[in-house]
Every structure is written in structure tokens, then in C-alpha cells.
Write an enzyme that holds these catalytic residues in place. Structure first.
Site, PDB file in Angstrom:
ATOM      1  N   GLY A  10       0.620  -1.008  -0.218  1.00 53.48           N
ATOM      2  CA  GLY A  10      -0.132  -0.031   0.161  1.00 53.48           C
ATOM      3  C   GLY A  10       0.910   1.371   0.124  1.00 53.48           C
ATOM      4  O   GLY A  10       0.782   1.623   0.638  1.00 53.48           O
ATOM      5  N   GLY A  15       1.795   5.322   3.261  1.00 54.36           N
ATOM      6  CA  GLY A  15       3.403   3.956   3.156  1.00 54.36           C
ATOM      7  C   GLY A  15       3.769   4.129   2.436  1.00 54.36           C
ATOM      8  O   GLY A  15       5.524   4.142   3.120  1.00 54.36           O
ATOM      9  N   LYS A 181      -8.784   6.512  17.824  1.00 54.78           N
ATOM     10  CA  LYS A 181      -8.456   7.195  16.439  1.00 54.78           C
ATOM     11  C   LYS A 181     -10.315   7.208  15.877  1.00 54.78           C
ATOM     12  O   LYS A 181     -10.844   7.632  15.251  1.00 54.78           O
ATOM     13  CB  LYS A 181      -8.036   6.661  15.409  1.00 54.78           C
ATOM     14  CG  LYS A 181      -7.715   6.637  14.898  1.00 54.78           C
ATOM     15  CD  LYS A 181      -6.405   7.623  13.478  1.00 54.78           C
ATOM     16  CE  LYS A 181      -6.198   7.880  12.626  1.00 54.78           C
ATOM     17  NZ  LYS A 181      -6.390   8.339  11.597  1.00 54.78           N
ATOM     18  N   ASN A 189     -15.244  12.039  10.036  1.00 58.79           N
ATOM     19  CA  ASN A 189     -14.814  12.288   8.606  1.00 58.79           C
ATOM     20  C   ASN A 189     -16.538  11.981   7.780  1.00 58.79           C
ATOM     21  O   ASN A 189     -16.168  12.764   6.477  1.00 58.79           O
ATOM     22  CB  ASN A 189     -14.076  10.282   8.427  1.00 58.79           C
ATOM     23  CG  ASN A 189     -12.711  10.736   9.040  1.00 58.79           C
ATOM     24  OD1 ASN A 189     -12.836  11.207   9.648  1.00 58.79           O
ATOM     25  ND2 ASN A 189     -12.076  10.068   8.336  1.00 58.79           N
ATOM     26  N   SER A 252     -10.306  12.147   4.920  1.00 61.11           N
ATOM     27  CA  SER A 252     -10.165  11.357   4.297  1.00 61.11           C
ATOM     28  C   SER A 252     -11.014  11.297   3.359  1.00 61.11           C
ATOM     29  O   SER A 252     -10.961  10.094   2.237  1.00 61.11           O
ATOM     30  CB  SER A 252      -8.822  10.164   5.022  1.00 61.11           C
ATOM     31  OG  SER A 252      -9.889   9.482   6.136  1.00 61.11           O
ATOM     32  N   GLU A 264     -14.270   4.444   3.847  1.00 62.40           N
ATOM     33  CA  GLU A 264     -13.864   3.511   4.921  1.00 62.40           C
ATOM     34  C   GLU A 264     -14.608   3.261   6.025  1.00 62.40           C
ATOM     35  O   GLU A 264     -15.282   3.534   6.475  1.00 62.40           O
ATOM     36  CB  GLU A 264     -12.449   3.860   5.645  1.00 62.40           C
ATOM     37  CG  GLU A 264     -11.306   3.546   4.432  1.00 62.40           C
ATOM     38  CD  GLU A 264      -9.894   3.567   5.175  1.00 62.40           C
ATOM     39  OE1 GLU A 264      -9.375   2.983   4.938  1.00 62.40           O
ATOM     40  OE2 GLU A 264      -9.875   5.126   5.442  1.00 62.40           O
TER      41      GLU A 264
HETATM   42  O1  PAF Z   1      -8.893  10.998   8.257  1.00 62.54           O
HETATM   43  C1  PAF Z   1      -8.985  11.999   8.176  1.00 62.54           C
HETATM   44  O2  PAF Z   1      -9.214  12.485   7.916  1.00 62.54           O
HETATM   45  C2  PAF Z   1      -7.589  12.232   9.579  1.00 62.54           C
HETATM   46  O3  PAF Z   1      -7.609  11.317  10.271  1.00 62.54           O
HETATM   47  C3  PAF Z   1      -8.559  13.056  10.455  1.00 62.54           C
HETATM   48  C4  PAF Z   1      -8.279  13.342  11.866  1.00 62.54           C
HETATM   49  C5  PAF Z   1      -9.817  12.981  10.386  1.00 62.54           C
HETATM   50  C6  PAF Z   1      -8.325  14.560  10.336  1.00 62.54           C
HETATM   51  O4  PAF Z   1      -8.871  15.013   8.407  1.00 62.54           O
END
Ligand code: PAF
Length: 298
Positions: A10, A15, A181, A189, A252, A264
Site C-alpha cells: 500500500g 505507506g 482514533k 469523517n 480522508s 472506509e
Molecule cells: O481521516 C482523517 O482525515 C483524519 O484521521 C482526521 C483526524 C479526521 C483529520 O483529517
């Protein structure tokens, strides 16, 4: 210290960043590319402030003859199982597999499929994004925690990891770090992805602020019942701190949605919902986010 050979599966932003770190720490580092990749060597470029570091790393595919003893997995969560299955014939019997991947539940899935693998988990707050394939910007230094559920002592191979990044720790309570996390990702997200906004807007727009509040309450209740009381107690200030610290970031999930890619969400809010269901806790806010992400217009 014994030199360890690491393979990296990855080669996205994280990565590539860790491949450079492993190489610099003295490990022989090889990229594992998709089966149609032709290159035997790939340049990995990492820009950091005004500097650019470049290394040429060997690259293999599933069709090569190789023995993999230590594998770092930095794919998207939904690719882990298939990507590992594609190279399972190259893995040594007790291969160390380090998952540095979003979401939870993946270590168990791997161990169910390949019980002999020695699976570890990690989480990182290093900030990196891709400029071109294997060409990334290291935008923010962070902390990396590595551990294995129920294992207090770090294994011998971890000694090298202290040199891979500036700030890497063995965490004897990695489940709490992964859950923390996950809890933050469950809130930031999907909201940023659905509203098409940068993280900072979650603190500026009053309607979004109240959605953050409601989600924090729901995720804290589930966290407490799941045995993560410390995460529950500090969830609101933690989420506010991440929003403030990453205000300019496009999360992300927002990036995935904007590019029309799979998200995800099943490994983030989906995992949390599975735990909530097992515990008999209703989670309507998380369910609604999951459904809205699944049903969004392409
Ligand atoms: O997935 C993400 O983008 C990160 O984990 C976070 C902490 C939300 C920051 O953009």
C-alpha cells in the site's frame, strides 16, 4: 541489532512516508505493488517544508519469488483482506504483519483467515498527502503508536521503529488508542464528507457544531459501555482539539467521496455500530451517517 527486511503493502501517502523512514533507519525496504506493475525499482519522493528526499526502492508483485518476514500494511481498510490474500503465498509462516490502517476489526479478520500470522496494529497522526504516485508531502509531524491487544512488552523488531519516525511508541493498550482514533473518525469523517467541508468548519457552522455535539454524546456512551471510559470522558475536548489542529484538512473520507472512491465508513462507523448492537445501545446518529454515506449520489 539484527537488520529486519520490511515489505510495504500500500504505497499511498502513509505507506510512502513509512517506506522512506524504514529505509533511512537501515532496514531493507521493498514495495509490494499491484500484480500488473512492471517497475523493479520505484522512486519514493517525500517533500517536507522546503526539502525533498528521494530514494529508489525495490518493488515486487505477487508474481515474484520472495519471502516476506515483516509486512507493513498501509492500504485502505477495505483492501486489507484482498491485498494480503494476493500475497499470502509469499508470507513466511510466522510473518509479522503490522496494520497501519484506519478503522478496527481488521487484525481479527486477518487472524481468522491466517491464524499463524503475527499481527500487530498501529495508529498514526503523521499528516501526509499524495502529490503523484509515491510522491508525497509530509504536511505535519505526528505520533505513531504500535501494539498488540493484550501484549505489554514490545517485540524485538520494534527496537528499529524508534528510528523510523521521530515519535514512535510501543503502546501496551493499543486497543484504547485505536478506539480513540475510531471515535474521532466516526464524527469528523462522515460529517465533512457529507457536507463537503474542511474539518475546521465543524467548529464554525452552528448547525454542524450541534451535530458534532450529538455525535460526541452518542459515541461517548458506546465507548463507555465498550470499556473505553477514558476515551468517553475526554471525547468532546479530543474532537475539538483534532478539529482545531486539522482545521485546513480535507478529511480522508471527504477526499474519497470527492474522487468517487469507496469510503472506509464500514470499518469506522460500521464497526462502532456492530459494537453498539452487541451491547444493545441505540446509535441513531451513527446509523444515519452510515446510511447517508452509503446512499449518497455518485
Ligand atoms: O481521516 C482523517 O482525515 C483524519 O484521521 C482526521 C483526524 C479526521 C483529520 O483529517
Amino acid at each position: 541489532m539484527l537488520e529486519t527486511r520490511w515489505h510495504v503493502l500500500g504505497a499511498g501517502a502513509i505507506g510512502s512516508l513509512f517506506a522512506l523512514g524504514l529505509h533511512r533507519s537501515g532496514c531493507t525496504t521493498t514495495l509490494v505493488m499491484r500484480s500488473d506493475a512492471k517497475a523493479r525499482f520505484l522512486a519514493v519522493k517525500v517533500e517536507r517544508e522546503a526539502h525533498c528526499s528521494e530514494v529508489r526502492l525495490p518493488a515486487i508483485t505477487s508474481q515474484d519469488r520472495a519471502h516476506i518476514s515483516h509486512l507493513l500494511v498501509t492500504t485502505k481498510a477495505y483492501d486489507v483482506q484482498t491485498a494480503v490474500a494476493g500475497i499470502a503465498h509469499l508470507l513466511d509462516e510466522h510473518c509479522v504483519v503490522l496494520l497501519l490502517v484506519n478503522g478496527m476489526g481488521l487484525a481479527r479478520q486477518l487472524n481468522d483467515a491466517w491464524p499463524h500470522l503475527d499481527v500487530y496494529c498501529g495508529t498514526t497522526t503523521e499528516g501526509a498527502y499524495t502529490l503523484a504516485p509515491q510522491h508525497i508531502r509530509h504536511a505535519g509531524r505526528g505520533e505513531t503508536r504500535i501494539g498488540r491487544s493484550g501484549q505489554g512488552e514490545a517485540p524485538a523488531w520494534f527496537g528499529q521503529w524508534k528510528q523510523v519516525t521521530d515519535n514512535c511508541l510501543w503502546d501496551s493498550d493499543i486497543d484504547a488508542a485505536l478506539w480513540s482514533k475510531l471515535a474521532v473518525n466516526c464524527i469528523i469523517n462522515p460529517l465533512t464528507a457529507l457536507h463537503g467541508c474542511r474539518n475546521g468548519e465543524l467548529a464554525e457552522n452552528s448547525a454542524l457544531k450541534s451535530q458534532v455535539e450529538a455525535l460526541c454524546d452518542e459515541v461517548a456512551t458506546i465507548s463507555r459501555a465498550a470499556g473505553f471510559a477514558a476515551v468517553a470522558d475526554t471525547l468532546k475536548p479530543t474532537v475539538c482539539g483534532v478539529i482545531a489542529g486539522t482545521a485546513d484538512n480535507r478529511s480522508s473520507m471527504l477526499q474519497d467521496v470527492s474522487r468517487g472512491r469507496q469510503t472506509e465508513i464500514d470499518y469506522i462507523n460500521g464497526y462502532l455500530l456492530q459494537v453498539a448492537e452487541q451491547l444493545g445501545i441505540p446509535a441513531p446518529h451513527n446509523r444515519s451517517l452510515l446510511e447517508r454515506i452509503h446512499n449518497r449520489a455518485p
